[in-house]
Design an enzyme around this catalytic site. Structure first.
Site, short mmCIF file in Angstrom:
data_model
loop_
_atom_site.label_atom_id
_atom_site.label_comp_id
_atom_site.label_asym_id
_atom_site.label_seq_id
_atom_site.Cartn_x
_atom_site.Cartn_y
_atom_site.Cartn_z
N LYS A 154 34.63 46.10 34.68
CA LYS A 154 34.50 46.75 33.62
C LYS A 154 33.74 48.17 34.01
O LYS A 154 34.02 49.14 33.29
CB LYS A 154 33.88 46.26 32.41
CG LYS A 154 34.81 44.91 32.17
CD LYS A 154 35.92 45.46 31.38
CE LYS A 154 36.78 44.18 30.64
NZ LYS A 154 37.94 44.49 30.32
N GLY B 264 48.16 43.37 26.79
CA GLY B 264 47.34 42.15 26.08
C GLY B 264 47.26 42.03 24.61
O GLY B 264 46.39 41.57 23.95
N SER C 121 33.70 46.46 28.37
CA SER C 121 32.96 45.34 27.98
C SER C 121 31.43 45.87 27.93
O SER C 121 31.01 46.64 28.87
CB SER C 121 33.11 44.24 28.71
OG SER C 121 32.32 43.30 28.54
N ASN D 20 44.08 46.95 27.62
CA ASN D 20 43.44 46.10 26.82
C ASN D 20 43.39 44.65 27.40
O ASN D 20 42.33 43.93 27.41
CB ASN D 20 43.99 45.72 25.23
CG ASN D 20 43.18 44.54 24.75
OD1 ASN D 20 42.08 44.62 24.28
ND2 ASN D 20 43.95 43.56 24.60
N TYR E 263 33.97 40.36 36.67
CA TYR E 263 34.15 41.08 35.45
C TYR E 263 33.43 42.04 35.17
O TYR E 263 33.88 43.23 34.82
CB TYR E 263 34.04 39.92 34.52
CG TYR E 263 34.38 40.02 33.01
CD1 TYR E 263 35.53 40.30 32.68
CD2 TYR E 263 33.28 40.48 32.08
CE1 TYR E 263 36.19 40.87 31.30
CE2 TYR E 263 33.87 41.06 30.70
CZ TYR E 263 35.15 40.87 30.33
OH TYR E 263 35.38 41.36 29.09
#
Ligand code: NAP
Length: 253
Positions: free
Chosen positions: A164, A13, A146, A91, A160
């Site tokens: 994480k 990323g 995150s 990342n 999401y």
């Protein structure tokens, strides 16, 4: 004191946002950086970093991390053309989240896409690079998690937060397995960072998120990159299995 050794880092990323800032930091420290991304802006980003830092150590390596085949091709290319990596920074991330509590709107495809890029790709890349790190008796793995993986979050969606949180669990298990070989594995868990990812959040949700941060501002990508660079350094060698929260005080563990 002798200068720190120059090593090879793979940063996923790396075409934008936090990944681009990590690539810049590691290049500044004298390392060779394999910048991996699927974005068409990747090669210009690597060229720009080489020009900015007057070096040729930034290498653009295009890959789509959403498929196991894409990752296998990437690993083969990295081994053949660059002789493996000493530092892996997972990342790249995606969200596909919608504002609000959206269980009903979340599809299996949303779930699989996000788990694939955010959790399965780091697993496959760790599996690919750790054996050579073991052989060298040195390695660094840094996974970008995150705050959503620590606390859940309204923005980003269930998939999401799950990806994480899973990344944090995987990193801790990996840290235990890798410790006898002087390989460290850590997570950095950012809160709100000013990047293209957060620029896509609807303004009302973005304003509410920013208002809740005790430090009263978003992070800049380089503030996250500085933590990653430290964890990748020899000085960071006694930190493993950690989650470094970088969220302006909005979650204190
Ligand atoms: P960003 O600016 O959107 O950069 C992410 C990069 O990853 C993009 O260049 C993107 O390419 C690439 N990417 C996504 N899916 C990929 C795939 N399948 N294969 C290859 N490359 C892919 O995001 P960012 O804000 O810097 O986020 C970086 C990491 O930090 C992510 O893991 C994110 O979850 C995490 N994070 C960010 C924040 C924040 O506030 N920004 C907070 C906490 C955690 P495309 O543009 O083509 O998708």
């Amino acid at each position: 004191m002798s200068p720190p050794p120059s090593r090879t880092a793979l940063v996923t990323g790396a075409a934008s946002g936090i990944g681009l800032a990590i690539a810049r930091r590691l290049l500044r420290q004298g390392h060779r950086v394999l910048m991996v991304d699927r974005a068409s802006t990747l090669a210009p980003a690597a060229d720009a970093l080489n020009a900015e830092l007057d070096t040729l150590r930034a290498h653009a390596v295009g890959a789509d991390l959403a498929s196991a085949e894409g990752i296998a091709e990437l690993v083969a290319r990295v081994d053949a053309e660059h002789g493996g990596v000493d530092m892996l920074v997972n990342n790249a991330g995606t969200s596909r989240g919608r504002a609000g509590f959206d269980l009903d709107a979340t599809t299996l495809d949303d779930w699989n896409t996000v788990i694939g890029v955010n959790l399965t790709a780091p697993f496959l890349l760790c599996k690919a690079v750790v054996p050579a790190m073991r052989g060298r008796g040195w390695g660094r793995i840094v996974n970008i998690a995150s705050r959503a993986g620590r606390t859940g979050a309204i923005t980003g969606g269930l998939q999401y937060a799950a990806s994480k949180a899973g990344l944090i669990g995987m990193t801790r298990a990996l840290a235990l397995q890798c410790a006898p070989h002087a390989i460290t594995a850590n997570c950095v868990a950012p809160g709100w960072v000013e990047t293209p990812m957060t620029s896509r959040v609807p303004p009302a949700a973005a304003a509410a998120a920013l208002k809740s941060i005790p430090l009263g501002r978003a992070a800049q990508p380089d503030e996250i990159a500085a933590i990653v660079a430290f964890l990748c350094s020899d000085d960071g060698g006694y930190i493993t299995g950690a989650v470094v929260d970088a969220n302006g005080g909005s979650f204190m563990g």
